[in-house]
Design a protein around this motif. Structure first.
Motif, PDB file in Angstrom:
ATOM      1  N   GLY A  79      39.906  37.915  46.431  1.00 28.41           N
ATOM      2  CA  GLY A  79      39.943  39.179  45.715  1.00 28.41           C
ATOM      3  C   GLY A  79      41.090  39.243  44.728  1.00 28.41           C
ATOM      4  O   GLY A  79      40.920  39.677  43.581  1.00 28.41           O
ATOM      5  N   GLY A  83      38.861  38.477  41.811  1.00 33.99           N
ATOM      6  CA  GLY A  83      38.096  39.638  42.230  1.00 33.99           C
ATOM      7  C   GLY A  83      37.406  40.453  41.170  1.00 33.99           C
ATOM      8  O   GLY A  83      36.379  41.050  41.431  1.00 33.99           O
ATOM      9  N   TRP A  87      37.372  43.653  43.714  1.00 36.27           N
ATOM     10  CA  TRP A  87      38.614  43.865  44.452  1.00 36.27           C
ATOM     11  C   TRP A  87      39.459  44.881  43.701  1.00 36.27           C
ATOM     12  O   TRP A  87      39.631  44.770  42.486  1.00 36.27           O
ATOM     13  CB  TRP A  87      39.383  42.555  44.613  1.00 36.27           C
ATOM     14  CG  TRP A  87      40.530  42.656  45.586  1.00 36.27           C
ATOM     15  CD1 TRP A  87      41.862  42.716  45.281  1.00 36.27           C
ATOM     16  CD2 TRP A  87      40.439  42.729  47.004  1.00 36.27           C
ATOM     17  NE1 TRP A  87      42.601  42.812  46.424  1.00 36.27           N
ATOM     18  CE2 TRP A  87      41.751  42.813  47.509  1.00 36.27           C
ATOM     19  CE3 TRP A  87      39.370  42.718  47.905  1.00 36.27           C
ATOM     20  CZ2 TRP A  87      42.029  42.905  48.870  1.00 36.27           C
ATOM     21  CZ3 TRP A  87      39.643  42.804  49.251  1.00 36.27           C
ATOM     22  CH2 TRP A  87      40.959  42.893  49.726  1.00 36.27           C
ATOM     23  N   GLU A  94      43.561  49.050  47.084  1.00 38.03           N
ATOM     24  CA  GLU A  94      43.664  47.747  47.736  1.00 38.03           C
ATOM     25  C   GLU A  94      44.053  47.915  49.200  1.00 38.03           C
ATOM     26  O   GLU A  94      43.542  47.206  50.084  1.00 38.03           O
ATOM     27  CB  GLU A  94      44.672  46.850  47.028  1.00 38.03           C
ATOM     28  CG  GLU A  94      44.740  45.469  47.669  1.00 38.03           C
ATOM     29  CD  GLU A  94      45.758  44.557  47.012  1.00 38.03           C
ATOM     30  OE1 GLU A  94      45.399  43.406  46.716  1.00 38.03           O
ATOM     31  OE2 GLU A  94      46.910  44.996  46.817  1.00 38.03           O
TER      32      GLU A  94
END
Length: 216
Positions: A79, A83, A87, A94
């Motif tokens: 990620g 990502g 992500w 996160e």
């Protein structure tokens, strides 16, 4: 797929944890070299593999000089490095994604795996079954986790409407409950719909998602 020079994944097609990483790689469109380690035949006990992972488990990702074990650590790494939209690039979002990965590692996969082993692996392979008390505890713990997930699923995916790599991890764990006594759309309608939504994605087929239950 995007090609990443030197990326190699030590995997086993029937392993739920390896599936999580294959799903993430498929969602990111990343090409890699798969190295199959047959856990049912004990290939993880080879010394060459033990040097990569002393725990003798899959998955292990090699990306250039990096050799990384633990499926959810690999997912977080992918990620961060590849990502794009899968992500979060905001610290608070996160942290939410990581929270779901830790939830999976601690509260979901271990217990879903025990039920899967009992219902699928042991009967089909002849490998030893788990003790009844272990399965009972796994069922109780998985029930609590499913209740939590049902209460917190407010949209199509864990981070609202957008798919993230955290869904690869949780989705793979939930797939282990298909056909079990916890596969209950009456009690957990949002969870079951979420699981099937993930299974309908192209990445599921590309990653060989159904191999966790098809041991033929």
């Amino acid at each position: 797929m995007r090609y990443c020079a030197g990326m190699r994944l030590y995997t086993f097609r029937h392993s739920p944890n390896a599936l999580k990483v294959r799903l993430a790689l498929a969602e990111l469109g990343l090409a890699y070299e798969p190295v199959e380690i047959d856990l049912f035949r004990g290939e993880q006990r080879a010394e060459a593999f033990a040097r990569l992972n002393p725990h003798r488990k899959v998955p292990v990702l090699e990306d250039g000089p990096l050799a990384l074990r633990e499926s959810n650590a690999i997912i977080a790494y992918l990620g961060r490095t590849h990502g794009t939209t899968r992500w979060p690039d905001v610290a608070t979002s996160e942290a939410r994604a990581l929270q779901w990965l830790f939830f999976d590692s601690a509260h979901l996969t271990p217990h879903c795996s025990a039920i899967w082993w009992t219902n699928v692996v042991a009967p089909k392979t002849g490998l030893p079954a788990l003790a009844e008390a272990v399965v009972k505890r796994a069922s109780d713990e998985a029930t609590r986790s499913l209740d939590l997930l049902e209460a917190e699923l407010e949209d199509q995916y864990l981070l609202k409407s957008s798919m993230s790599l955290a869904d690869c991890s949780v989705g793979a764990a939930l797939s282990l409950l298909r056909g079990s006594h916890l596969d209950d759309a009456g009690r957990w309608p949002k969870v079951i719909a979420y699981r099937e939504r993930l299974r309908s994605r192209d990445s599921w087929a590309e990653a060989g998602g159904d191999a966790v239950s098809d041991l033929g």
